[in-house]
Design a protein around this motif. Sequence first.
Motif, PDB file in Angstrom:
ATOM      1  N   LYS A  31       1.255  -1.253  -0.116  1.00 20.15           N
ATOM      2  CA  LYS A  31       0.040  -0.089   0.105  1.00 20.15           C
ATOM      3  C   LYS A  31       1.224   1.461   0.498  1.00 20.15           C
ATOM      4  O   LYS A  31       0.445   2.746  -0.715  1.00 20.15           O
ATOM      5  N   ALA A  32       1.571   1.469   0.756  1.00 21.39           N
ATOM      6  CA  ALA A  32       3.143   2.743   1.153  1.00 21.39           C
ATOM      7  C   ALA A  32       3.624   2.631  -0.469  1.00 21.39           C
ATOM      8  O   ALA A  32       3.992   4.016  -0.812  1.00 21.39           O
ATOM      9  N   LYS A  33       4.408   1.964  -1.202  1.00 20.57           N
ATOM     10  CA  LYS A  33       4.240   1.353  -1.723  1.00 20.57           C
ATOM     11  C   LYS A  33       3.824   1.804  -2.956  1.00 20.57           C
ATOM     12  O   LYS A  33       4.263   2.868  -4.035  1.00 20.57           O
ATOM     13  N   ARG A  34       2.639   2.022  -3.563  1.00 21.06           N
ATOM     14  CA  ARG A  34       1.673   2.726  -4.662  1.00 21.06           C
ATOM     15  C   ARG A  34       1.682   3.803  -4.214  1.00 21.06           C
ATOM     16  O   ARG A  34       1.880   4.464  -5.177  1.00 21.06           O
ATOM     17  N   ALA A  35       1.620   4.030  -2.866  1.00 21.90           N
ATOM     18  CA  ALA A  35       1.236   5.607  -2.511  1.00 21.90           C
ATOM     19  C   ALA A  35       2.750   6.721  -2.765  1.00 21.90           C
ATOM     20  O   ALA A  35       2.184   7.288  -2.487  1.00 21.90           O
ATOM     21  N   ASP A  36       3.539   5.680  -2.710  1.00 23.63           N
ATOM     22  CA  ASP A  36       5.071   5.758  -2.722  1.00 23.63           C
ATOM     23  C   ASP A  36       5.034   7.127  -0.875  1.00 23.63           C
ATOM     24  O   ASP A  36       5.743   8.352  -1.112  1.00 23.63           O
ATOM     25  N   ILE A  37       4.656   6.223  -0.089  1.00 20.00           N
ATOM     26  CA  ILE A  37       5.237   6.763   1.019  1.00 20.00           C
ATOM     27  C   ILE A  37       6.016   6.399   2.368  1.00 20.00           C
ATOM     28  O   ILE A  37       5.761   4.693   2.527  1.00 20.00           O
ATOM     29  N   PRO A  38       7.058   6.233   1.951  1.00 23.72           N
ATOM     30  CA  PRO A  38       8.037   5.584   3.325  1.00 23.72           C
ATOM     31  C   PRO A  38       6.827   4.984   4.586  1.00 23.72           C
ATOM     32  O   PRO A  38       6.614   6.073   4.968  1.00 23.72           O
ATOM     33  N   VAL A  39       7.601   3.823   5.200  1.00 25.26           N
ATOM     34  CA  VAL A  39       7.222   3.059   5.889  1.00 25.26           C
ATOM     35  C   VAL A  39       7.759   2.116   6.602  1.00 25.26           C
ATOM     36  O   VAL A  39       9.112   2.301   6.104  1.00 25.26           O
ATOM     37  N   VAL A  40       7.872   3.198   7.963  1.00 22.59           N
ATOM     38  CA  VAL A  40       8.899   2.776   8.994  1.00 22.59           C
ATOM     39  C   VAL A  40       7.759   1.360  10.312  1.00 22.59           C
ATOM     40  O   VAL A  40       7.214   2.440  10.693  1.00 22.59           O
ATOM     41  N   PHE A  41       8.418   0.124  10.216  1.00 18.67           N
ATOM     42  CA  PHE A  41       8.267  -0.459  11.217  1.00 18.67           C
ATOM     43  C   PHE A  41       9.136  -0.462  12.082  1.00 18.67           C
ATOM     44  O   PHE A  41      10.597   0.175  12.548  1.00 18.67           O
TER      45      PHE A  41
END
Length: 216
Positions: A31-41
């Motif tokens: 989801k994050a990749k398609r929106a191009d928003i970095p995701v931090v776990f």
Amino acid sequence: NDQVDNFISRSYDVICVNMVDRTVAAVIIDKAKRADIPVVFFNREPVEEDIRMWDRAYYVGTDAKESGIMQGQIILNALKKDAGIDKNGDGKLQYVMLEGEQAHQDSLIRTEYSVKTITAGGVQMEKLANDTANWQRSLGTAKMTSWLDQFGDEIEVVLSNNDDMALGAIDACLEAGMTQEEMPFIVGVDATPPALEALEEGTLQGTVRNDAAGQA
């Protein structure tokens, strides 16, 4: 998933996620990749194949192996100074293990490497009991109370995956009327303010710092 959809719809700059199940991060990364928003776990580390899906998916956390090793070293160092930790003098340490969470990588790895480090240091270990207390002080107290009923002063060491459960074990010992001298050697992980107080008081014997500010 709904929360992440909500964050994406608001075009946030970055999304931080503490997964419920570390094995299913792929959906959120996609989801994050398609929106191009970095995701931090954080807190629960996604499996490696998921985190490698995208170069803007990250994990921030401690090295659980190092925490386990350092916890084991606390025991080894203490034994060098005071062989009396082995209360019955049988040449091995009878211990109980308070585990954080069944599928949590930090819990599994801290458990494994704390014991491995002690045995690699030439000290025999005999496990009396282990159980999950979900990182919680109250559950740590409940488990330790049960073990004290079962094993009494046979317990020489309490290894705890975090400080809250270790503090729970201390609570159980104090409720059982044990003096500081009678209590097992109890160690945790995190170096929380209440744990540092217990360290000063001498009820907690050691902890490994988990640098929350550094991770942030």
